[in-house]
Write an enzyme that holds these catalytic residues in place. Sequence first.
Site, PDB file in Angstrom:
ATOM      1  N   THR A 116      52.123  19.321  13.076  1.00 56.63           N
ATOM      2  CA  THR A 116      51.184  20.654  13.163  1.00 56.63           C
ATOM      3  C   THR A 116      51.745  21.529  13.194  1.00 56.63           C
ATOM      4  O   THR A 116      51.702  22.128  12.407  1.00 56.63           O
ATOM      5  CB  THR A 116      50.176  21.099  13.532  1.00 56.63           C
ATOM      6  N   ARG A 163      56.080  22.168  20.826  1.00 62.01           N
ATOM      7  CA  ARG A 163      55.612  22.261  18.871  1.00 62.01           C
ATOM      8  C   ARG A 163      55.353  20.767  18.757  1.00 62.01           C
ATOM      9  O   ARG A 163      56.121  19.747  18.751  1.00 62.01           O
ATOM     10  CB  ARG A 163      56.964  23.070  18.188  1.00 62.01           C
ATOM     11  N   ASP A 222      69.683  24.804  26.844  1.00 58.29           N
ATOM     12  CA  ASP A 222      70.814  23.785  26.943  1.00 58.29           C
ATOM     13  C   ASP A 222      72.780  24.268  27.626  1.00 58.29           C
ATOM     14  O   ASP A 222      73.013  24.215  28.167  1.00 58.29           O
ATOM     15  CB  ASP A 222      71.463  22.939  25.491  1.00 58.29           C
ATOM     16  N   ASP A 279      72.076  25.926  21.554  1.00 60.30           N
ATOM     17  CA  ASP A 279      70.611  26.176  22.686  1.00 60.30           C
ATOM     18  C   ASP A 279      71.024  27.114  23.517  1.00 60.30           C
ATOM     19  O   ASP A 279      71.620  26.259  24.695  1.00 60.30           O
ATOM     20  CB  ASP A 279      70.469  25.246  22.576  1.00 60.30           C
TER      21      ASP A 279
HETATM   22  N1  URA Z   1      66.631  28.053  20.247  1.00 60.55           N
HETATM   23  C1  URA Z   1      67.715  27.705  20.620  1.00 60.55           C
HETATM   24  O1  URA Z   1      67.569  27.627  21.820  1.00 60.55           O
HETATM   25  N2  URA Z   1      68.807  28.356  19.987  1.00 60.55           N
HETATM   26  C2  URA Z   1      68.750  28.933  18.743  1.00 60.55           C
HETATM   27  O2  URA Z   1      68.918  29.237  17.578  1.00 60.55           O
HETATM   28  C3  URA Z   1      66.710  28.846  17.653  1.00 60.55           C
HETATM   29  C4  URA Z   1      66.566  28.796  18.498  1.00 60.55           C
END
Ligand code: URA
Length: 211
Positions: A110, A106, A205, A202
């Site tokens: 922008t 991202r 992760d 995430d």
């Molecule tokens: N990406 C992720 O890994 N977790 C989220 O909650 C949102 C985007």
Amino acid sequence: MNDPMVHVVKHPLVQHKLTLARSKDTTTDNFRRLVREIAAMLAYEATRDLPTEEVEIVTPVAACRMPLLSGKKLCLVSILRAGNGMLDGMIDLLPNARVGHIGLYRDPDTLEPVEYYFKVPDDMAERLVIVVDPMLATGNSAAAALSRLKDAGATTLKLVNLLAAPEGLRTVRTAHPDVPMTLAAIDARLNDHGYIVPGLGDAGDRIFGTK
Ligand code: URA
């Protein structure tokens, strides 16, 4: 959700494994295995309308006509990097599928997705393309990936996610009303940091153990 293009898989095994994956106490190895297993079950659901044709075979007992898959070949496309955590479970089920990868980040100014990697087979028009990404948060990356794949020739696409926020679902449905979606759950909302709530954190992760 009564959109016929959005299939939320309520199967108890999917929901059970998703609950285990959501827990913050689930270890990296278990999280990875759970995502892989759920992905296989979502692939099973996403491919339930694949065409078949009857072929002649001979069992040890008798000759008969039985169904085999026919029609378009498959291409799985992972949105990097978390999509990779879903690939193996799907390939277990679809061993002949080709695999493409799309990397998007991202732009901090922008906030638009910018492509940094794109590698897919040449014959995308001849394939059913199944795009995989565990988390559909804003939906901007998935929508951009679907547009990019259409530009590359893909005409028949599906999207498979573990979880979606309502915002992400709306974005993709609006931008790509022709793309059927298969997912395990639609959660409540996005928080101010862009995480799905309650979500699972995430996904990248947790799959790769980077935090
Ligand atoms: N990406 C992720 O890994 N977790 C989220 O909650 C949102 C985007």
